[in-house]
Enzyme design. Structure first.
Site, short mmCIF file in Angstrom:
data_model
loop_
_atom_site.label_atom_id
_atom_site.label_comp_id
_atom_site.label_asym_id
_atom_site.label_seq_id
_atom_site.Cartn_x
_atom_site.Cartn_y
_atom_site.Cartn_z
N TYR A 3 10.33 34.37 -28.77
CA TYR A 3 10.70 35.34 -29.81
C TYR A 3 9.93 36.65 -29.68
O TYR A 3 10.42 37.70 -30.07
CB TYR A 3 10.48 34.71 -31.19
CG TYR A 3 11.45 35.20 -32.25
CD1 TYR A 3 12.81 35.29 -31.98
CD2 TYR A 3 11.00 35.54 -33.51
CE1 TYR A 3 13.70 35.73 -32.96
CE2 TYR A 3 11.87 35.97 -34.49
CZ TYR A 3 13.22 36.07 -34.21
OH TYR A 3 14.08 36.50 -35.19
N LYS A 22 9.82 40.91 -37.21
CA LYS A 22 10.05 40.15 -38.44
C LYS A 22 8.81 40.12 -39.32
O LYS A 22 8.91 40.14 -40.56
CB LYS A 22 10.50 38.72 -38.11
CG LYS A 22 11.88 38.62 -37.50
CD LYS A 22 12.97 39.12 -38.44
CE LYS A 22 14.36 38.85 -37.89
NZ LYS A 22 15.43 39.40 -38.77
#
Length: 256
Positions: free
Chosen positions: A155, A162
């Site tokens: 990620y 995020k």
């Protein structure tokens, strides 16, 4: 109905498998008047998806990194509605170099990272600012999140983006709260959407989730996430803001 007579702008719809599509569908079923956004090559894809909603809706052109698009958004919406009751931020993107690189965070240059942060983090605030003239007491801003409390396989910079989104949501809740506007995030478990398929090693994220989640987890079912977003858009949670609601089968609550 939860959203009777409420107006809702939903970003991020691509195909009917999108979480945002599920939100738009449920919002309509709960009485909302809905408009979608898209831009560029994705615009025609979103328009096809829009025709599959219970009531076909318009798709406005909006690139969240384009200042001109943002500047005219409130005017465009104002020609249709005198207020905006709900805003759904379901926008996220990171260039290939930012995801699944052998060197992790060390593999991406600033230009790629800047794109990821602009689209996935800064746009949450810039979009809220763009529609601010139409938001009123009782309006709700909801963003889609993926738990940024730990480092996930592959990620990489999207995880950093995020984390920034989560922080931004708290500051927006602080800034908009005095006017009675709520700001919350929904942290979804991994779902097999078009966006997810672009993440190298997505299986490393999603594979163990079903066994880990106390309630189990279906990576092909965005309905639980969409229902939670709709609940936050409604007036049933009038004192909830600055919150991250996890919809992941409970996986966030148990150890690895």
């Amino acid at each position: 109905m939860l959203l009777a007579d409420r107006t809702v702008l939903v970003t991020g719809v691509l195909t009917p498998s999108s979480i945002a599509f599920g939100v738009a569908r449920l919002a309509q079923e709960q009485g909302a008047d809905v408009v979608l956004t898209s831009f560029g090559r994705a615009l025609s894809v979103t328009e096809r998806a829009a025709r599959r909603l219970p009531t076909p809706v318009d798709v406005l052109e909006l690139d969240v990194t384009d200042a001109d698009h943002l500047d005219r958004l409130a005017t465009t919406l104002g020609d249709r509605w005198d207020r905006l009751d709900g805003l759904v931020h379901a926008v996220g993107f990171a260039p290939e170099a930012c995801l699944g690189h052998d060197d992790g965070l060390l593999g991406a240059g600033w230009d790629d990272v800047a794109t990821a942060l602009h689209v996935s983090t800064y746009s949450f605030a810039s979009l809220a600012r763009a529609v601010r003239p139409l938001l009123q007491r009782g309006s709700s801003v909801v963003g889609l999140d993926f738990d940024a409390s730990v480092a996930w396989p592959a990620y990489d910079w999207m995880g950093v983006a995020k984390a920034g989104l989560e922080s931004a949501s708290r500051y927006l809740a602080r800034d908009l709260g005095p006017d009675g506007i709520r700001v919350n995030l929904v942290a979804a478990g991994p779902l097999k959407t078009v966006a997810a398929r672009s993440i190298p090693g997505f299986e490393k994220l999603s594979g163990p989730w079903v066994e880990k989640a106390p309630l189990g987890w279906d990576i092909g079912d965005p309905e639980p996430v969409a229902r939670t977003v709709v609940a936050l858009l409604s007036d049933w949670l009038p004192a909830t803001t600055g919150e991250i609601v996890h919809v992941d089968g409970g996986a966030h609550a148990v150890g690895g």
